[in-house]
Scaffold this motif. Structure first.
Motif, PDB file in Angstrom:
ATOM      1  N   PRO A   5     -35.372 -10.626 -28.230  1.00 17.37           N
ATOM      2  CA  PRO A   5     -35.072  -9.762 -29.583  1.00 17.37           C
ATOM      3  C   PRO A   5     -35.992  -8.752 -29.575  1.00 17.37           C
ATOM      4  N   ASN A   6     -37.001  -8.508 -29.036  1.00 21.58           N
ATOM      5  CA  ASN A   6     -37.590  -7.283 -29.002  1.00 21.58           C
ATOM      6  C   ASN A   6     -37.994  -6.464 -27.761  1.00 21.58           C
ATOM      7  N   ARG A   7     -37.480  -6.928 -26.762  1.00 21.30           N
ATOM      8  CA  ARG A   7     -37.608  -6.089 -25.345  1.00 21.30           C
ATOM      9  C   ARG A   7     -36.204  -6.132 -24.634  1.00 21.30           C
ATOM     10  N   THR A   8     -36.199  -4.962 -23.912  1.00 20.69           N
ATOM     11  CA  THR A   8     -34.926  -4.861 -22.900  1.00 20.69           C
ATOM     12  C   THR A   8     -35.427  -4.324 -21.720  1.00 20.69           C
ATOM     13  N   LEU A   9     -34.835  -4.858 -20.559  1.00 18.24           N
ATOM     14  CA  LEU A   9     -34.960  -4.327 -19.312  1.00 18.24           C
ATOM     15  C   LEU A   9     -34.135  -3.371 -18.950  1.00 18.24           C
ATOM     16  N   ALA A  10     -34.490  -2.079 -18.339  1.00 22.51           N
ATOM     17  CA  ALA A  10     -33.508  -1.355 -17.947  1.00 22.51           C
ATOM     18  C   ALA A  10     -33.613  -0.892 -16.335  1.00 22.51           C
ATOM     19  N   ILE A  11     -32.432  -1.148 -15.922  1.00 25.02           N
ATOM     20  CA  ILE A  11     -32.340  -1.199 -14.317  1.00 25.02           C
ATOM     21  C   ILE A  11     -31.365  -0.077 -13.893  1.00 25.02           C
ATOM     22  N   TYR A  12     -31.849   0.995 -13.077  1.00 23.12           N
ATOM     23  CA  TYR A  12     -30.958   2.222 -12.947  1.00 23.12           C
ATOM     24  C   TYR A  12     -30.614   1.845 -11.268  1.00 23.12           C
ATOM     25  N   ASP A  13     -29.285   2.164 -11.174  1.00 25.44           N
ATOM     26  CA  ASP A  13     -28.876   2.276  -9.899  1.00 25.44           C
ATOM     27  C   ASP A  13     -28.167   3.532  -9.555  1.00 25.44           C
ATOM     28  N   TYR A  14     -28.521   4.294  -8.656  1.00 27.89           N
ATOM     29  CA  TYR A  14     -27.740   5.802  -8.450  1.00 27.89           C
ATOM     30  C   TYR A  14     -26.940   5.723  -7.066  1.00 27.89           C
ATOM     31  N   CYS A  15     -25.898   6.256  -7.391  1.00 32.08           N
ATOM     32  CA  CYS A  15     -24.977   6.371  -5.980  1.00 32.08           C
ATOM     33  C   CYS A  15     -24.861   7.908  -5.592  1.00 32.08           C
ATOM     34  N   PHE A  16     -24.860   8.327  -4.465  1.00 29.52           N
ATOM     35  CA  PHE A  16     -24.747   9.587  -4.357  1.00 29.52           C
ATOM     36  C   PHE A  16     -23.631   9.739  -2.998  1.00 29.52           C
ATOM     37  N   ALA A  17     -23.060  10.706  -2.940  1.00 26.16           N
ATOM     38  CA  ALA A  17     -22.202  11.024  -1.535  1.00 26.16           C
ATOM     39  C   ALA A  17     -22.795  11.470  -0.526  1.00 26.16           C
ATOM     40  N   ASP A  18     -22.504  11.067   0.852  1.00 23.76           N
ATOM     41  CA  ASP A  18     -23.155  11.357   2.088  1.00 23.76           C
ATOM     42  C   ASP A  18     -23.392  12.648   2.015  1.00 23.76           C
ATOM     43  N   ALA A  19     -22.696  13.732   1.641  1.00 20.55           N
ATOM     44  CA  ALA A  19     -22.918  15.062   1.732  1.00 20.55           C
ATOM     45  C   ALA A  19     -24.237  15.484   0.723  1.00 20.55           C
TER      46      ALA A  19
END
Length: 80
Positions: A5-19
């Motif tokens: 109730p008092n904590r959250t886990l943040a997960i970040y994913d990034y996707c980029f074009a090959d260019a």
């Protein structure tokens, strides 16, 4: 992701074009990390305030959260 109730886990994913160059990716990730670090400080402050019992819900800081307020109005008009 909620942890408890008092904590959250943040997960970040990034996707980029090959260019997209490695240096652009590094600059972007560095900038987003900075923004996230600033947001963590703000969110932790809000949560402390909510846990104090003085507030029963969060309030917008209209002087600083204009984009969020604008979005809320758009949603309200769309569903209202």
């Amino acid at each position: 992701m909620p942890v408890d109730p008092n904590r959250t886990l943040a997960i970040y994913d990034y996707c980029f074009a090959d260019a997209v160059s490695d240096s652009t990716v590094e600059d972007f990730v560095r900038f987003i990390d900075q923004v996230q670090d600033e947001d963590v400080v703000l969110c932790e402050s809000v949560q402390r305030g909510l846990r104090s019992g003085y507030f029963d819900q969060g309030h917008l800081m209209l002087s600083r959260e204009k984009a969020l307020r604008h979005f809320q109005k758009l949603v309200h008009h769309a569903i209202g």
